[in-house]
Design a protein around this motif. Structure first.
Motif, PDB file in Angstrom:
ATOM      1  N   VAL A  88       0.967  -0.919  -0.071  1.00 13.81           N
ATOM      2  CA  VAL A  88       0.282   0.026  -0.209  1.00 13.81           C
ATOM      3  C   VAL A  88       0.523   1.214   0.189  1.00 13.81           C
ATOM      4  O   VAL A  88       2.091   1.344   0.132  1.00 13.81           O
ATOM      5  CB  VAL A  88      -0.546   0.169   1.128  1.00 13.81           C
ATOM      6  CG1 VAL A  88      -1.753   1.110   1.252  1.00 13.81           C
ATOM      7  CG2 VAL A  88      -1.466  -1.157   1.069  1.00 13.81           C
ATOM      8  N   GLN A  89       0.537   1.978  -0.889  1.00 11.21           N
ATOM      9  CA  GLN A  89       1.137   3.557  -0.785  1.00 11.21           C
ATOM     10  C   GLN A  89       0.135   4.365  -0.323  1.00 11.21           C
ATOM     11  O   GLN A  89      -0.789   4.921  -0.641  1.00 11.21           O
ATOM     12  CB  GLN A  89       1.281   3.960  -2.455  1.00 11.21           C
ATOM     13  CG  GLN A  89       2.413   2.763  -2.843  1.00 11.21           C
ATOM     14  CD  GLN A  89       2.561   3.659  -4.131  1.00 11.21           C
ATOM     15  OE1 GLN A  89       2.392   4.326  -5.239  1.00 11.21           O
ATOM     16  NE2 GLN A  89       3.835   3.365  -4.730  1.00 11.21           N
ATOM     17  N   GLU A  90       0.686   3.791   1.547  1.00  5.13           N
ATOM     18  CA  GLU A  90      -0.409   5.796   2.059  1.00  5.13           C
ATOM     19  C   GLU A  90      -0.332   6.918   1.384  1.00  5.13           C
ATOM     20  O   GLU A  90       0.620   7.461   1.194  1.00  5.13           O
ATOM     21  CB  GLU A  90       0.340   5.629   3.010  1.00  5.13           C
ATOM     22  CG  GLU A  90      -0.850   6.342   4.462  1.00  5.13           C
ATOM     23  CD  GLU A  90      -0.064   6.387   6.135  1.00  5.13           C
ATOM     24  OE1 GLU A  90      -0.363   7.146   6.465  1.00  5.13           O
ATOM     25  OE2 GLU A  90       0.770   5.906   6.123  1.00  5.13           O
ATOM     26  N   ALA A  91      -1.303   7.554   1.160  1.00 10.12           N
ATOM     27  CA  ALA A  91      -1.252   9.218   0.652  1.00 10.12           C
ATOM     28  C   ALA A  91      -1.730  10.296   1.777  1.00 10.12           C
ATOM     29  O   ALA A  91      -2.351   9.973   2.451  1.00 10.12           O
ATOM     30  CB  ALA A  91      -3.091   9.095  -0.657  1.00 10.12           C
ATOM     31  N   ALA A  92      -1.194  10.576   1.532  1.00 10.81           N
ATOM     32  CA  ALA A  92      -0.799  12.005   2.719  1.00 10.81           C
ATOM     33  C   ALA A  92      -1.555  13.286   1.459  1.00 10.81           C
ATOM     34  O   ALA A  92      -1.407  13.331   1.056  1.00 10.81           O
ATOM     35  CB  ALA A  92       0.239  11.973   3.279  1.00 10.81           C
ATOM     36  N   ILE A  93      -2.272  13.991   2.955  1.00 14.36           N
ATOM     37  CA  ILE A  93      -3.361  14.831   2.141  1.00 14.36           C
ATOM     38  C   ILE A  93      -1.493  16.538   2.257  1.00 14.36           C
ATOM     39  O   ILE A  93      -1.987  16.621   3.679  1.00 14.36           O
ATOM     40  CB  ILE A  93      -4.234  15.154   2.398  1.00 14.36           C
ATOM     41  CG1 ILE A  93      -4.984  13.622   1.584  1.00 14.36           C
ATOM     42  CG2 ILE A  93      -4.898  16.765   2.198  1.00 14.36           C
ATOM     43  CD1 ILE A  93      -6.846  13.636   2.514  1.00 14.36           C
ATOM     44  N   GLU A  94      -1.991  16.815   1.336  1.00 17.09           N
ATOM     45  CA  GLU A  94      -0.523  17.959   1.764  1.00 17.09           C
ATOM     46  C   GLU A  94      -1.323  19.147   2.797  1.00 17.09           C
ATOM     47  O   GLU A  94      -2.694  19.190   2.693  1.00 17.09           O
ATOM     48  CB  GLU A  94      -0.201  18.448   0.485  1.00 17.09           C
ATOM     49  CG  GLU A  94       1.160  19.499   0.795  1.00 17.09           C
ATOM     50  CD  GLU A  94       2.116  20.014  -0.615  1.00 17.09           C
ATOM     51  OE1 GLU A  94       2.024  21.387  -0.685  1.00 17.09           O
ATOM     52  OE2 GLU A  94       1.813  19.327  -1.576  1.00 17.09           O
ATOM     53  N   GLY A  95      -0.460  19.283   3.484  1.00 17.35           N
ATOM     54  CA  GLY A  95      -1.254  20.832   4.859  1.00 17.35           C
ATOM     55  C   GLY A  95      -2.429  20.295   5.411  1.00 17.35           C
ATOM     56  O   GLY A  95      -2.989  21.066   6.166  1.00 17.35           O
ATOM     57  N   LEU A  96      -2.521  19.175   5.457  1.00 20.40           N
ATOM     58  CA  LEU A  96      -3.754  18.758   6.005  1.00 20.40           C
ATOM     59  C   LEU A  96      -3.032  16.699   7.546  1.00 20.40           C
ATOM     60  O   LEU A  96      -1.912  16.595   7.451  1.00 20.40           O
ATOM     61  CB  LEU A  96      -4.591  17.850   5.439  1.00 20.40           C
ATOM     62  CG  LEU A  96      -5.523  18.492   4.990  1.00 20.40           C
ATOM     63  CD1 LEU A  96      -6.819  17.325   4.376  1.00 20.40           C
ATOM     64  CD2 LEU A  96      -6.279  19.677   5.882  1.00 20.40           C
TER      65      LEU A  96
END
Length: 135
Positions: A75-83
């Motif tokens: 799994v490539q964990e998705a990071a949401i920029e600024g959150l």
């Protein structure tokens, strides 16, 4: 602790953590889950469809050793920029599952395709091993 975080709260739709045989240790970090799978069969082939959300095609590994077919999904964990994460119900982790193959599967003809978080394996069957010989 919320109900969904309690251990042993296993429903048919929840992710089930992969277990290892006694005496075997996990080498990597993080959790591994068993992907849910549907298996279809025709006279010509067996099709396995395994759900691995969050796994890109580049993160899939399919291997065959002897009669054991192993699928792994990273799994490539998705990071949401600024959150920053405040609460999570969905557990992150990679996927792993093994299948024992019968002698009816043509090992050289196995194909794999990943699309929208679903791994589809096509396992063609070998032709008939018996043949009637006319005299």
């Amino acid at each position: 602790m919320a109900d969904h975080e309690r251990e042993g709260n296993d429903t048919s739709l929840s992710k089930r953590e992969a277990t290892l045989p006694e005496g075997v240790e996990r080498m990597g970090e993080g959790r591994e889950f068993v992907p849910l799978a549907d298996i279809y069969e025709t006279d010509e082939q067996v099709v396995v469809m395994a759900d691995m959300p969050g796994v890109p095609a580049s993160g899939v590994e399919v291997s065959l050793e002897k009669d054991v077919l192993t699928i792994r999904g990273k799994v490539q964990e998705a990071a949401i920029e600024g959150l920053s994460l405040a609460y999570r119900e969905y557990q992150d982790g990679d996927f792993v599952r093994t299948f024992s193959l019968s002698n009816q599967v043509d090992r050289d003809g196995i194909e794999a395709r990943m699309s929208n978080g679903v791994l589809t394996l096509t396992l063609p069957k070998v032709g008939p091993r018996t043949k009637k010989i006319e005299v």
